[in-house]
Design an enzyme around this catalytic site. Sequence first.
Site, mmCIF file in Angstrom:
data_model
loop_
_atom_site.group_PDB
_atom_site.id
_atom_site.type_symbol
_atom_site.label_atom_id
_atom_site.label_comp_id
_atom_site.label_asym_id
_atom_site.label_seq_id
_atom_site.Cartn_x
_atom_site.Cartn_y
_atom_site.Cartn_z
ATOM 1 N N SER A 204 0.815 -1.216 0.000
ATOM 2 C CA SER A 204 0.000 0.000 0.000
ATOM 3 C C SER A 204 0.850 1.268 0.000
ATOM 4 C CB SER A 204 -0.904 0.027 1.245
ATOM 5 O OG SER A 204 -1.796 -1.043 1.239
ATOM 6 N N TYR B 95 -6.437 -3.701 -7.458
ATOM 7 C CA TYR B 95 -6.183 -3.442 -6.031
ATOM 8 C C TYR B 95 -4.738 -2.987 -5.872
ATOM 9 C CZ TYR B 95 -6.177 -3.676 -0.992
ATOM 10 O OH TYR B 95 -6.110 -3.328 0.331
HETATM 11 C C1 LIG Z 1 -1.517 -6.043 -6.412
HETATM 12 C C2 LIG Z 1 -1.484 -5.530 -5.009
HETATM 13 N N1 LIG Z 1 -0.947 -4.322 -4.765
HETATM 14 C C3 LIG Z 1 -0.893 -3.809 -3.526
HETATM 15 C C4 LIG Z 1 -1.405 -4.489 -2.451
HETATM 16 C C5 LIG Z 1 -1.346 -3.892 -1.086
HETATM 17 O O1 LIG Z 1 -0.403 -4.572 -0.331
HETATM 18 P P1 LIG Z 1 -0.457 -4.522 1.276
HETATM 19 O O2 LIG Z 1 -1.714 -5.198 1.687
HETATM 20 O O3 LIG Z 1 0.775 -5.251 1.681
HETATM 21 O O4 LIG Z 1 -0.418 -3.103 1.665
HETATM 22 C C6 LIG Z 1 -1.978 -5.749 -2.656
HETATM 23 C C7 LIG Z 1 -2.563 -6.497 -1.525
HETATM 24 O O5 LIG Z 1 -3.341 -7.392 -1.684
HETATM 25 C C8 LIG Z 1 -2.020 -6.281 -3.964
HETATM 26 O O6 LIG Z 1 -2.562 -7.485 -4.222
#
Ligand SMILES: Cc1ncc(COP(=O)(O)O)c(C=O)c1O
Length: 435
Positions: free
Chosen positions: A110, A136
């Site tokens: 994120s 996402y």
């Molecule tokens: C493609 C993608 N990007 C970013 C994220 C975000 O990662 P995090 O949950 O470690 O912040 C996710 C989480 O599922 C993801 O699948």
Amino acid sequence: MSTLYERDEASIAGIEKLRFFPLEVVSGHGSTLVTPDGRELLDLSATWTACGLGHGHPAVAEAVSRAVRTAPGAGGLSAVHPDSVGLAEDLLALVPGSGERRVYLGHAGSDANDVALRACRHATGKRTVVAFEHSYHGGVGVAMGVSGVHVDAGAAPDPDVVFLPYPNPFRPTGGGIDADVAECLDLAEKHFATGAIACLIVEPILSDGGLVVPPDGFLGQLHERCRAHGVPMICDEVKMGLGRPGTMHAFEHDGVVPEIVTFGKVLGGGLPLSAAVGPAEILDEPPAAALLTTAGNPVCTAAGRAVLATIVADRLAEHAAKVGAALQDALRGLAGSPGADRIGEVRGRGLAIGLELVDPQTGDRDPRFAAQVVYRAWELGAVVFYVGGNVLEITPPLVLTEDEAARAAVILGDAIADVAAGKVDAEEVARYAGW
Ligand SMILES: Cc1ncc(COP(=O)(O)O)c(C=O)c1O
């Protein structure tokens, strides 16, 4: 005496939960999770890929123990130390690209995406982000506001995001998948032509949106258009990257070299760690604009270095290609067995596999069935979740063995057959909302 699950219900905030069945775990090894009563579960999620090297991997355990005993402080904010600099150098060596580049180190996919997006806005002086429906990219800030999955769920989109349709070969719209690709690229071109675009962010394989593998060449054609308009592409490899698709990076499949690549999940070997790799002119400015006190800390960066070294030394990308192909074959081999008419498609690359569950009469998505299948799989001894409503996301640790892959296919086949035969208590399953 309450169970661990009941104590969790009474203490941990619901806002951070995504539950599919009452999973309680107390330890793990390799691709196995162990419950409080000693039951062993085959892990087909790897904590949504974050435990990509499996549980208790010796390389991670050793690196972390070493680092935690002698940690020189707790972050890279105002000091340099060998593991943060070393990890950044390792990533620069592993990620293709040219020119002066830098690495942002963070805690989660994120924040890596959020920082990359904000840096692109700052560097270009433009606001609009081009993203994809059902994508996402994270649960905070701009990364959340440009995530189609959140917007689908009713969250307010970022005021300056535009969404493109992600081409889905299994569910093309009226004109077929080639027309869908053409339409998506035309739309991208139209947005780029406004001159208002700060960047484009894309998952090389759509994960939470339903494990959708786009047609070959799609990412390359998209990148060509980005380049023609000077729009930086952020390729979000957080879930798919670092060996899982059978190549080190998912974008390699299309021969693309994105301007910015983001990583997370597997990178930390189970610890919170993420990264964005990209041009210095984007990631250096403005100074002190993305400050997390413990980002780049010695423990997580030591884990990250151990993870990367292990993926390379143990040739885990090749392993994922081989075992993933065997698992996909075994899942396709379920055709003809009881309940298999519920399997709309098995797709994926390497150990990133989607199994789409459908209504056999109409071919429509069947989310209720998917919820019951993951529940039944847990009862039968495997942990797997679903994405996009009705697609089992099969992303086991990269160290999964061929025997474990064969066992996975048997459990999933049995779970599907049992649900089709009505052996699952739908009311009990409905207690776990999933998403
Ligand atoms: C493609 C993608 N990007 C970013 C994220 C975000 O990662 P995090 O949950 O470690 O912040 C996710 C989480 O599922 C993801 O699948």
